[in-house]
Design an enzyme around this catalytic site. Sequence first.
Site, PDB file in Angstrom:
ATOM      1  N   GLN A  28       0.840  -1.197   0.000  1.00 38.64           N
ATOM      2  CA  GLN A  28       0.000   0.000   0.000  1.00 38.64           C
ATOM      3  C   GLN A  28       0.881   1.255   0.000  1.00 38.64           C
ATOM      4  O   GLN A  28       1.802   1.389   0.802  1.00 38.64           O
ATOM      5  CB  GLN A  28      -0.917  -0.002   1.221  1.00 38.64           C
TER       6      GLN A  28
ATOM      7  N   ASP B 142     -10.222  -8.481  -2.705  1.00 34.22           N
ATOM      8  CA  ASP B 142      -9.455  -7.244  -2.871  1.00 34.22           C
ATOM      9  C   ASP B 142      -8.837  -7.236  -4.272  1.00 34.22           C
ATOM     10  O   ASP B 142      -7.617  -7.298  -4.431  1.00 34.22           O
ATOM     11  CB  ASP B 142      -8.369  -7.147  -1.797  1.00 34.22           C
TER      12      ASP B 142
ATOM     13  N   CYS C 134     -10.239  -0.639  -4.965  1.00 33.94           N
ATOM     14  CA  CYS C 134      -9.543   0.615  -5.266  1.00 33.94           C
ATOM     15  C   CYS C 134     -10.215   1.331  -6.426  1.00 33.94           C
ATOM     16  O   CYS C 134      -9.777   2.402  -6.842  1.00 33.94           O
ATOM     17  CB  CYS C 134      -8.067   0.353  -5.570  1.00 33.94           C
TER      18      CYS C 134
END
Length: 470
Positions: A296, A400, A427
């Site tokens: 990240q 994810d 995202c």
Amino acid sequence: MLEILIKDYAFGGKGIGKIQNEHGEFVVFVPNTLPGQKVKAQVQKASKTFAECKLLEVLESSPNETEVPYQEIPGAPYIKLPVELQHKYKKQSTLELFRRIGKVENIESYFDEFVSSPSNFHYRNKMEYAFSAIGYDHEKKTDVDEFTLGFKKRGTWWCGDDLKKDSGLFDEALENKLKLIKEYCQKTGLSPWHGPKKEGFFRFLVVRKSFKTNQLLFNLVTTSSELEQFDLKQFAEFLVSLFGDRVAGLLHTTNDEVADRTIATTGEIKLVYGEDKIVEELLGLNFEISMKSFFQTNPQSAEKLYSKVLEYALERKDTIDGHIVLDLFCGTGTIGQILASETDNAQIVGVDIVESAIKDARENASRNNISGLKFHASDVGKFLKEHPEYQNKIGTVILDPARAGVAPKTLKKIIDLGAKRMVYVSCNPATQARDIEQLAIDGYAIKKFSLVDQFPHTSHVESVMLLERR
């Protein structure tokens, strides 16, 4: 070319302008712009009712923008906008997206919270600086032949723009000395990359930073031409003279491909000085990060993101403890490890197609002494097809995926698992909205969701959604 006033904001940072013509109102979308700005833009494609444009220049600022002490860069188009207004635009445009694409009319009723980044400036742990043989004269507004090190000028792929001081996004001390690194490279007489000609020596300088140790890991990317004329060890010594023991290591990557990227498929990466990894900490766990590892970019905000995932997953521990939890598109296994450290006798299975990420996941789990984890390097769809034993035995699935979301066939396989609950991290809420429409058709209802600001001063926002089978 158009000069137009931006009047509204759409998801993804697209400013909306409107033109009246003989057919009525014509809508113009310009990315990375704000209501109140007057901009110069170039039409990329058009229909009878709207046009998609490329931003070339902001001619007049929005009344809402304020001055900042940083050098403006294309990667932070909203740095002059107060962060509270950034959050407002991100929330409103994302909710509208879920209404339009996800077909969730009452989406506001499921909204939990907007999670701010703990730091709005200097939050990034990685930055890629590009060398270029073509610069830009801002006074004459024209391209010039010059050695540059910084970022590409907005709207161009061939033209560089020197970073002369802190951008407000990365490490202040590093960026204030980037011009010294440029001068060092320039004095060698070796040329920077010339995009149109596809030639040159210096290509990129990539820097990773650890917030835990404050160390910097450098990767100099060059072509192989004239490599014998450049002393890599001497360059490492120069970096140490600038940053001292903050320099964790220097890597060198050879990239002779014409594609404009830092890591070539055919090139090689070698350690020149120090270590080839740095250590970062998230929620009390340590993670070794190599130059190729995915991690990240805003680790402080990532802690907030993972805490929200943990909160949603553990809301009903009866679907976690003593159960199999699938962590799909797990990357380096961060979510699975954090979850495993908070559960009792849960078997967490992480799956990701990137072998190097799975290798890092296994090593990090061992380093953190976390058991009850299994990691598989495999395409998620293929994995689920080859492991039918998981069907109807899964308490919770954590998703994810990358920006493209979940492929339709893979999503169908995930639905067929029959899991009681899903925690979907995205995202790119646009593809998440597409996927939740299908999940709703197949019996999964939204319970709640939150937005997390991982990238202040950009249009990006992360969404964490909890769904349960009806």
